[in-house]
Design a protein around this motif. Sequence first.
Motif, PDB file in Angstrom:
ATOM      1  N   ALA A 172     123.250  51.289  53.279  1.00  0.00           N
ATOM      2  CA  ALA A 172     123.294  49.828  53.171  1.00  0.00           C
ATOM      3  C   ALA A 172     124.533  49.398  52.395  1.00  0.00           C
ATOM      4  CB  ALA A 172     122.030  49.315  52.494  1.00  0.00           C
ATOM      5  N   ALA A 173     124.791  50.103  51.302  1.00  0.00           N
ATOM      6  CA  ALA A 173     125.961  49.758  50.501  1.00  0.00           C
ATOM      7  C   ALA A 173     127.246  50.006  51.289  1.00  0.00           C
ATOM      8  CB  ALA A 173     125.969  50.569  49.212  1.00  0.00           C
ATOM      9  N   LEU A 203     127.907  47.362  53.927  1.00  0.00           N
ATOM     10  CA  LEU A 203     128.378  46.106  53.362  1.00  0.00           C
ATOM     11  C   LEU A 203     129.795  46.247  52.801  1.00  0.00           C
ATOM     12  CD1 LEU A 203     126.661  43.610  53.461  1.00  0.00           C
ATOM     13  CD2 LEU A 203     126.665  43.679  50.988  1.00  0.00           C
ATOM     14  N   GLY A 204     130.038  47.381  52.172  1.00  0.00           N
ATOM     15  CA  GLY A 204     131.380  47.604  51.641  1.00  0.00           C
ATOM     16  C   GLY A 204     132.408  47.596  52.761  1.00  0.00           C
ATOM     17  N   HIS A 261     133.065  44.083  54.299  1.00  0.00           N
ATOM     18  CA  HIS A 261     134.057  43.170  53.743  1.00  0.00           C
ATOM     19  C   HIS A 261     135.369  43.299  54.471  1.00  0.00           C
ATOM     20  CE1 HIS A 261     131.311  41.994  50.800  1.00  0.00           C
ATOM     21  NE2 HIS A 261     131.365  43.072  50.058  1.00  0.00           N
ATOM     22  N   GLU A 319     133.382  34.620  57.522  1.00  0.00           N
ATOM     23  CA  GLU A 319     132.212  33.744  57.476  1.00  0.00           C
ATOM     24  C   GLU A 319     131.016  34.279  58.241  1.00  0.00           C
ATOM     25  OE1 GLU A 319     131.605  29.742  57.329  1.00  0.00           O
ATOM     26  OE2 GLU A 319     133.712  29.206  57.422  1.00  0.00           O
ATOM     27  N   THR A 320     131.033  35.541  58.674  1.00  0.00           N
ATOM     28  CA  THR A 320     129.882  36.072  59.390  1.00  0.00           C
ATOM     29  C   THR A 320     129.498  37.389  58.750  1.00  0.00           C
ATOM     30  OG1 THR A 320     131.143  37.442  60.880  1.00  0.00           O
ATOM     31  CG2 THR A 320     130.782  35.158  61.546  1.00  0.00           C
ATOM     32  N   THR A 321     128.394  37.950  59.198  1.00  0.00           N
ATOM     33  CA  THR A 321     128.077  39.316  58.788  1.00  0.00           C
ATOM     34  C   THR A 321     128.075  40.203  60.021  1.00  0.00           C
ATOM     35  OG1 THR A 321     125.769  38.720  58.955  1.00  0.00           O
ATOM     36  CG2 THR A 321     126.740  38.705  56.766  1.00  0.00           C
ATOM     37  N   HIS A 322     128.952  39.885  60.973  1.00  0.00           N
ATOM     38  CA  HIS A 322     129.044  40.794  62.107  1.00  0.00           C
ATOM     39  C   HIS A 322     130.487  41.112  62.456  1.00  0.00           C
ATOM     40  CE1 HIS A 322     130.132  37.609  64.932  1.00  0.00           C
ATOM     41  NE2 HIS A 322     129.149  36.879  64.454  1.00  0.00           N
ATOM     42  N   PHE A 369     121.341  47.460  70.469  1.00  0.00           N
ATOM     43  CA  PHE A 369     121.717  46.176  69.901  1.00  0.00           C
ATOM     44  C   PHE A 369     123.201  45.891  70.117  1.00  0.00           C
ATOM     45  CE2 PHE A 369     122.808  43.199  66.610  1.00  0.00           C
ATOM     46  CZ  PHE A 369     121.703  42.384  66.503  1.00  0.00           C
ATOM     47  N   LYS A 400     123.971  42.253  71.648  1.00  0.00           N
ATOM     48  CA  LYS A 400     124.881  41.299  71.009  1.00  0.00           C
ATOM     49  C   LYS A 400     126.345  41.640  71.219  1.00  0.00           C
ATOM     50  CE  LYS A 400     122.058  38.474  68.905  1.00  0.00           C
ATOM     51  NZ  LYS A 400     122.117  37.086  68.487  1.00  0.00           N
ATOM     52  N   TYR A 458     128.049  43.220  69.261  1.00  0.00           N
ATOM     53  CA  TYR A 458     128.691  43.435  67.974  1.00  0.00           C
ATOM     54  C   TYR A 458     127.672  44.020  67.015  1.00  0.00           C
ATOM     55  CZ  TYR A 458     126.638  38.769  67.054  1.00  0.00           C
ATOM     56  OH  TYR A 458     125.797  37.696  66.945  1.00  0.00           O
ATOM     57  N   GLU A 474     125.758  43.768  63.497  1.00  0.00           N
ATOM     58  CA  GLU A 474     125.447  42.721  62.543  1.00  0.00           C
ATOM     59  C   GLU A 474     124.672  43.341  61.390  1.00  0.00           C
ATOM     60  OE1 GLU A 474     123.828  38.813  63.993  1.00  0.00           O
ATOM     61  OE2 GLU A 474     122.009  39.745  63.226  1.00  0.00           O
ATOM     62  N   GLU A 475     125.004  42.925  60.193  1.00  0.00           N
ATOM     63  CA  GLU A 475     124.285  43.421  59.024  1.00  0.00           C
ATOM     64  C   GLU A 475     122.792  43.185  59.263  1.00  0.00           C
ATOM     65  OE1 GLU A 475     122.315  44.071  55.663  1.00  0.00           O
ATOM     66  OE2 GLU A 475     122.386  42.011  56.370  1.00  0.00           O
ATOM     67  N   ARG A 479     116.941  46.893  61.221  1.00  0.00           N
ATOM     68  CA  ARG A 479     116.259  47.184  59.961  1.00  0.00           C
ATOM     69  C   ARG A 479     114.757  47.336  60.210  1.00  0.00           C
ATOM     70  NH1 ARG A 479     118.574  43.701  56.554  1.00  0.00           N
ATOM     71  NH2 ARG A 479     119.856  45.342  55.661  1.00  0.00           N
TER      72      ARG A 479
END
Lengths: 294, 516, 316, 342
Positions: free
Chosen positions: D152-153, D156-157, D160, D166-169, D255, D260, D262, D264-265, D269
């Motif tokens: 997970a870390a 996300l790392g 960035h 402005e998205t999480t994908h 997915f 999608k 792409y 996506e965070e 899950r």
Amino acid sequence: MSGFLESLVGFAFWVQVLRISVPYVLAALGGATSERSGVIDLALEGKLLVGAFATAWVADLSQSPWLGALAGAAAGALVALLYGLLVLRWRANQIVVGVAINLLAFGLTRYLLKLAYGSTSSSPPTPGFEGGLAGNPLFWACAALVVVWQPLFSRTRFGLRLRAAGEHPQAAASVGVVVGRVRWAAVTLSGVLAGLGGAWLALDNHGFTAEMSGGRGYIALAAVIMGKWRPAAAALACLLFGFAETCQLHLQAADLGLPTEVIRSLPYLLTMVALAGFIGRSRAPAALGVPEDV
Amino acid sequence: MSTTDDAVLALSGVSRAFGAVLANDRVDLRVTRGHVHALVGENGAGKSTLMRVAYGELRADGGEIRLKGELIPRERHSPREAIRRGVGMVHQHFMLVPTLSVVENVVLGREPLRRGLLDLAGPAGALRELSRRFGLEVEPRARVEELSVGERQRVEILRVLWQGCDVLILDEPTAVLAPAEVRRLFGVLADMAASGLAVVLITHKLDEVCALAERVTVMRQGRVVDELDGRVVSAATIARAMVGREVLLRVERGPRGAPPGAATLLRVDGLRVTRGEGTDAVSDLSLVVKAGEIVGLAGVEGNGQRELVEALVGLRPQAAGSISLAGRELSRLGVGERLAAGLGHVPEDRLARGLVLDFSLEENLALGRQGEFCGWFGLDRRRLRVEAIRLLAEGDVRPAEPLACARALSGGNQQKVVMARELSRPAARVLLCAQPTRGVDIGAIEHIHRGILAARGRGVGVLLASADLPELLALSDRVLVMFKGRVAGQLAGAELDAPGAAERLGELMTGAGGAT
Amino acid sequence: GVEPDSRCLQKLCVGLVFDVGGLGDKSFNDAAYLGLMRAQRELGAVVRFIEPGDGSDRESALRELASQGYQLVFGVGFIYSDDLRKLAAEFPGTHFAGIDFSGAPGEPTPPNLAGLRFREQEGSFLVGAIAGLVTRSRVVGFVGGMQIPLIRKFEAGYAAGVKHVCPDCQVLSAYAGTDPRAFSDPVTGKELALTQYGRGADVIYHAAGKTGGGVFNAARSVNRWAIGVDSDQYREAPCCVLTSMVKRVDLAVLETVRAQAAGRFQGGVREAGLAEGQVGFVLDDNNRERLSAPVLSRVGELERQIIQGIIRVPGT
Amino acid sequence: MTRAPVMREALVLGISLLSAMAAGSLLILALGESPAHVYGLLLRSTWGDSYGVGQVLFKSTPLIFTGLSVALAFRAGLFNIGAEGQLMLGGLAAALVGASLPAGAPAALALPLVVLAAALAGAVWGAIPGVLRACFGAHEVINTIMLNFLAAALVLGLGHEVFLPETTHTALVVEGARLPALGLAGSAANLSFILALVAAAAVWFYLARARRGFELRAVGLSPGAAENAGVRVRATWVAAMATAGALAGLVGCNFVLGYKHYFEEGMGRGAGFMGIAVALLGRGHPLGVVLAALLLGTLSHGGMAVNALVPKELVDVLQAVIILAVAASSAALDRGAGRAGQ
Ligand SMILES: Nc1ncnc2c1ncn2[C@@H]1O[C@H](COP(=O)(O)OP(=O)(O)OP(=O)(O)O)[C@@H](O)[C@H]1O
Ligand SMILES: Nc1ncnc2c1ncn2[C@@H]1O[C@H](COP(=O)(O)OP(=O)(O)OP(=O)(O)O)[C@@H](O)[C@H]1O
Ligand SMILES: [Mg+2]
Ligand SMILES: [Mg+2]
């Protein structure tokens, strides 16, 4: 960085380490007890969560943190009862049931939260113990438990039977020890302790928040393994985790320019490194996860 | 109190089933004070089950259990109850917790307390006292996992003595003991019987039965088939009663010695194997095995035989030395490659190493040969089935059912499966055989011995490690004796047929042989 | 299967799909819920809510509402942006609206899709300025939940606000974690806040969902200031809440339903901020005496400057 | 596990479903709704039309992959609690590789590449606990849990750097790297479902027929005997965990490549933990895994449809109850069979 080093020598820093460690320690003592009797304890996370919910709920109803803590312990025991029923009575796979109980606790606490408070996120503010760490009876209870738990294992009748049940249940049974009973006791104790850990979370936070256990049960279990299934050592490992987490909090504030993801991951990396060897190979109780056989 | 019965333990009409298997079928047994009472029978005859029922560990499906004349309700019986009424049991598989100390193991279940805490000092003293009285040396504070097998055996007996008992049940206590230890144990048992105890002894070694027991109960397929008088009966008679046919207690073999001009197959030079802690289990050991030769390996348990065999197969790393098979160096190879190169291995621990208990028999027979049965479309199940049926028949495995689960077989039949597999390796040139008949009944022993000799006849070299001296003397062309990781001496050819050969081996095994 | 809802033939039907936090989050989702419930009361609309189970439910939840004949469908959260675009194309007869829609203002979207955005950074800037004016220690804090772009927007606006009024003030900022649990971990929130208070901060602003509960707890136990987010959080810690940065999701929802009812629904991405009165900070009887007159006047001036475009607040 | 009679399996399933439905009914009644109505709606919205069926298939696809992943590791005697992290990294890798390909890349080239990337990333993440187990004896249960946190870390790392502003994908993968939809009334079901079925068949062949599969099973049941038979036990552990990781990594196909386009965070899950349930429910057999995944997929999509009546937490509770019931009843019946079948 210098700021970080400064805080390291501060009194407040170490108080924070202790405070963060309390729920870990309580859960880990429970985990060590259950696992030494031969029952895997992945359900710690769920017991923490349910304990926290019950604590907040009762503390809210009664406006008494004492009754809340009691309810937390009782709720933990109740979850343990379900766990015992499934894995001891019906011999279901302990890892699978542990994971499922955590899922259940996750859904059920949110469901109950909705029933009780019409919210899926948090309870209203509830009373907690006042007067900081030194005035918190749960903290002192936790400290006392750490002191007595090792001798409980090594110097009492229950402890001897517990160790025997986890290492060689057939041998224990052949001399008249009722292994099932010993394991039931251990599992229940673990429920009570983890429930108290949950009570700590709820009382310290003055309320319940959905999913507030935040993976602490898993970390506590890792501490049990790091401590080679010995309660005192497991508590020490919990303090180490508490220390790593506190460092992480302060490092963020110190703004090192390190990505937070890296800092956040410290405790997990630490666990893996520790498991991989610098504590030496740890040997699990031989009958861990093996259902008792007739 | 109508009974004039002097039986301390009386079972009548006891039955116990495991699923479809009727392990005990209306068994009657009376054990009286002051005697050693032997219980014999083939593997799976139901001896252990019967005694575990008597001890309360297994619940009987029917029948009555009386202790000292008193009827014990079936559903109330338990080990705790048995211990309370003076029944002690030493199990076929040791019932000791390895991580606990001797004294902790002894008190477990009936722990004395002092001020609420465990009192270990008192029992430790009592144990020392008992050790002295019965000559069963063992340190009460030592951890059981650090003890040798013989010492563990003593702990089991000390525990029963500490608990105090009137009936002592021993389930195959001698299977893992060296001859000297057996002799000492029998001395203790005779003393105990003389002092008024009742001793029940389960064993497969019929000469022991004849030496010690006054009464012999023979079981077959869950029933008592005969009651004999141990003082007059011969081993052959007992064997016939057990198996239901004549048994050859001694197999036919050709003259001793490797065939003239036989090639050297296995050559070990300067082998050193360490234990975990760095001490040597095997040091500077050299030996050769020739084609068509059976080399026996004698030694008291713990003198490196196990480590030697494991190192030869590749299960254990070697610290120094060389191992070669028909001139090919094996030291660097893994287990699989060594098997392919022509080694066969009958492991000492058949439950942990020899078989995958939850595999079917045919899958077990393919273990280590899996490559042979794999074609383009994966495992060739049909060929495997055909081969399995042949091997099961040849190996006299019962049931000869390729899809039966290995766990469901009796110990003797499990061992026959392992034997059948190892003898069937097409490329096998040297067979490493460790304790091939431990805990196995005489019918099966006969079959296994024949198999080993047949392999010898085909020119296979055999290294045979066994704690059973008569077995070594009967089969070997040469016997090497190991002591403290080295070869302490050897007996060959005519020396093995000389009277007193067993005594000579015994001396060498205890290091008293004056090794050269 | 999905049958059309017969009520939607006569009445105005509005559906809303929540963000993962779901109903009862005391923040964002609840605000949207309140807005729609008000629409039900005031406009007689038929309303329906769906809480998706996981990420891949979002599209099918929107689709379910659209194919039942709902005339207006909301997706709450920036995460719905792509799903809304896709469905707007697929159901041209249905109107869609996305809260926190991602995409630049004026960016072309289908005419039946309205993207509703907020300039949270403007509200954050103002509370940052308040913090910068109120602080005595010249150290203030920010506690974020999960480290994602949206939350950075809050942090950036806040920090800019602080620096604007107090260039040598120090802004400590910290995040609770790297997965969504970071929005629901008050225990970590409390410790983060205590750490910042311990390092001298006397005001902390949070944008951390339920984790913020821990920030208020910390504020209570050291008796220092905290600033709430999204809605008025005074009641979380009456002793210590200086103000809250509010984002009027309820108003945005209500106004969109009104427009739909009046037949003047308009597509396109719109951003609402201080000028539109949809972000701001709380000033009421509870906290009036906590904010001195000079502070209020300075902040009022900043607000004007932002509305006039004199100050441009950074969003990252 | 595999040879158990069909009747017994049906019994396990029946008991579990009944107990879950009973528990569910209580919770539904507590909310003042009618269980019959809720269950009816749940069924109609899933298997009632082709869109519903498509959504069920779509929801089941990740569960098949993670179920196979857990089942395979389990056969080697290992518990893979780490499918959660493995599938995240698999998805991210597929998306990154897919997006970095030249726009006109032909599907024949691009697809194998992205699918491989997903499998490989999962395999690497899965192999880590395998290696730690093989080399240091570190228990894989704890390590896989820790690796979930770390994944997970890491996501996300890396996020960035690679997420669109402005998205999480991430950016879209190129046309050629996309898996076509199955065309079930606009549902999200795509070719990944077929891929999952192929994976199930492959796992079946591997376990039942392949030499390595035979060795893997031997290791799982008795490492000592396997070693004695010349099997390299440690290597088998690593290989099993890597393969399990690869299977979990393939979740990304569903997915990222099929839906999608792409990453996506938050993608997938929960599928990792549900995989444990699926493997258990499917009794470790690939066919069983597929069926179990369909069952849980039904619950997962149906839960949303009945959301107007009952909160979504109910579905979480029901899933947990099903797992518990299966775990308990299968253990009880195995024991019964163990006694009778010897
Ligand atoms: N939810 C609440 N509602 C009302 N008052 C509260 C609440 N929580 C705390 N308080 C009050 O706030 C004060 C401090 O709270 P808290 O118990 O957190 O302090 P503490 O124990 O000193 O802090 P800590 O345990 O974090 O070191 C107490 O006087 C307490 O009564
Ligand atoms: N726990 C058990 N479950 C199923 N079957 C069992 C069990 N214990 C024993 N049996 C079966 O009962 C029968 C009798 O077994 P038992 O162990 O009493 O034989 P035994 O005479 O002691 O043999 P051995 O000489 O090999 O020790 C065997 O067929 C065995 O497979
Ligand atoms: Mg407090
Ligand atoms: Mg026996």
